[in-house]
Scaffold this motif. Structure first.
Motif, mmCIF file in Angstrom:
data_model
loop_
_atom_site.group_PDB
_atom_site.id
_atom_site.type_symbol
_atom_site.label_atom_id
_atom_site.label_comp_id
_atom_site.label_asym_id
_atom_site.label_seq_id
_atom_site.Cartn_x
_atom_site.Cartn_y
_atom_site.Cartn_z
ATOM 1 N N ILE A 4 -38.769 31.461 -9.543
ATOM 2 C CA ILE A 4 -37.431 30.798 -9.622
ATOM 3 C C ILE A 4 -36.644 30.255 -8.190
ATOM 4 O O ILE A 4 -37.124 31.212 -7.001
ATOM 5 N N ARG B 84 -34.718 26.566 -13.018
ATOM 6 C CA ARG B 84 -34.821 27.230 -11.812
ATOM 7 C C ARG B 84 -36.244 27.688 -12.107
ATOM 8 O O ARG B 84 -36.574 28.612 -10.727
ATOM 9 N N PHE B 85 -36.993 28.339 -13.234
ATOM 10 C CA PHE B 85 -38.186 28.384 -13.423
ATOM 11 C C PHE B 85 -39.587 27.393 -13.275
ATOM 12 O O PHE B 85 -39.240 26.451 -14.534
ATOM 13 N N LYS C 296 -28.683 36.341 -4.777
ATOM 14 C CA LYS C 296 -28.928 35.536 -5.637
ATOM 15 C C LYS C 296 -29.291 33.861 -4.820
ATOM 16 O O LYS C 296 -28.020 34.082 -3.579
ATOM 17 N N TYR D 259 -41.079 40.622 -14.362
ATOM 18 C CA TYR D 259 -42.657 39.603 -14.821
ATOM 19 C C TYR D 259 -43.408 40.241 -14.964
ATOM 20 O O TYR D 259 -44.052 40.985 -14.065
ATOM 21 N N GLN E 68 -40.856 37.685 -19.624
ATOM 22 C CA GLN E 68 -39.358 38.701 -18.814
ATOM 23 C C GLN E 68 -39.758 39.733 -19.805
ATOM 24 O O GLN E 68 -39.395 39.498 -20.950
ATOM 25 N N LEU F 293 -41.576 33.422 -21.086
ATOM 26 C CA LEU F 293 -41.672 32.271 -20.513
ATOM 27 C C LEU F 293 -42.544 31.732 -20.566
ATOM 28 O O LEU F 293 -42.131 29.583 -20.797
ATOM 29 N N ALA G 143 -32.880 32.177 -8.056
ATOM 30 C CA ALA G 143 -32.639 33.178 -8.621
ATOM 31 C C ALA G 143 -31.094 33.278 -8.618
ATOM 32 O O ALA G 143 -29.723 32.937 -8.577
ATOM 33 N N LYS G 144 -30.767 33.703 -10.222
ATOM 34 C CA LYS G 144 -29.269 34.829 -10.411
ATOM 35 C C LYS G 144 -29.223 35.775 -10.961
ATOM 36 O O LYS G 144 -30.665 36.537 -10.812
ATOM 37 N N GLU H 50 -29.107 37.150 -13.616
ATOM 38 C CA GLU H 50 -29.209 37.884 -14.791
ATOM 39 C C GLU H 50 -30.574 38.001 -14.985
ATOM 40 O O GLU H 50 -31.484 37.849 -15.975
ATOM 41 N N ASP H 51 -31.742 37.391 -13.666
ATOM 42 C CA ASP H 51 -32.288 37.225 -13.630
ATOM 43 C C ASP H 51 -34.079 39.061 -13.391
ATOM 44 O O ASP H 51 -34.923 38.744 -13.221
ATOM 45 N N SER H 52 -32.627 39.567 -12.952
ATOM 46 C CA SER H 52 -33.319 40.954 -13.151
ATOM 47 C C SER H 52 -34.273 41.262 -13.972
ATOM 48 O O SER H 52 -33.643 41.719 -15.129
#
Lengths: 114, 110
Positions: free
Chosen positions: A79, A64-65, A15, A90, A36, A46, A82-83, A85-87
């Motif tokens: 990204i 962030r994107f 992260k 894509y 996503q 997205l 990254a956080k 929750e971005d897992s």
């Protein structure tokens, strides 16, 4: 006919790191999409490009994107930072100008944020 | 807001046992209803587009139908190679992008 190409296929980052994904659509396809797909869910749009212009980025987390398609062919999605929750996977897709209702998807990039 | 709901979430069939997958939707103006197949580790693969109530389309063991509120994907005499996640999506008249449901995971056992 070659399909939609995406790279890398897999990426693991921590992260707060940054990451970039690349997509090359089918030759001649003017419309390009980034989706996503979180595990167990359907793809969520997205951003959509028509040639090198943005048509729809209403669901892109712009803090962030970011995405670009400078020459109207291949595209990059970034990204930063990254956080967890971005897992997700894509997915890139493209549509030909003669059949805009048909979308052809690439294999996707699986991102894991730890 | 457009909404797509698929049921069941998962379905296990024996080879040759026919069944149907459901996709119910709400949309202000339907431009098209789409069915995709997704295998593990791959992107969705286009199957069908339906544009108006009453329309039907077939491909091998699959048949898709459309009403004003829902679509069905009928699978006749399925084979193990039909095992996949089947995704339903819609496009409304005001937007070019697809709104997807969460999919039905189909497993066909020999």
């Amino acid at each position: 006919e070659a399909g939609v190409a995406q790279s890398p296929r897999y990426k693991i980052i921590e992260k707060r790191q940054s990451v970039a994904f690349w997509c090359n659509p089918i030759s001649g396809h003017a419309t390009l999409y980034w989706y996503q797909q979180i595990l167990g869910q359907g793809p969520k749009l997205l951003i959509q490009f028509q040639n090198n212009g943005v048509v729809d980025d209403s669901q892109l987390p712009k803090d962030r994107f970011s995405a670009e398609r400078l020459k109207g062919v291949d595209s990059t999605l970034k990204i930063q930072p990254a956080k967890l929750e971005d897992s997700a996977v894509y997915l890139c897709a493209s549509s030909p100008p003669w059949a805009t209702d048909e979308q052809y998807f690439g294999p996707g990039t699986r991102l894991t944020v730890t | 807001e457009d909404q797509v709901t698929q049921s069941p979430e998962a379905l296990r069939l024996q080879e040759g046992e026919s069944s149907s997958l459901n996709c119910s939707y709400t949309v202000s103006g339907l431009r098209g209803l789409f069915w995709y197949r997704q295998d593990p580790g791959k992107g969705p693969e286009f199957l069908f587009t339906l544009y108006s109530a009453g329309e039907e389309k077939e491909k091998e063991r699959l048949k898709a139908t459309l009403t004003k509120k829902e679509s069905f994907l009928h699978i006749t005499a399925p084979k193990p190679e039909d095992s996949a996640t089947y995704l339903c999506a819609l496009k409304d008249t005001g937007r070019r992008a697809l709104t997807f449901g969460s999919g039905t995971r189909l497993q066909v056992q020999p």
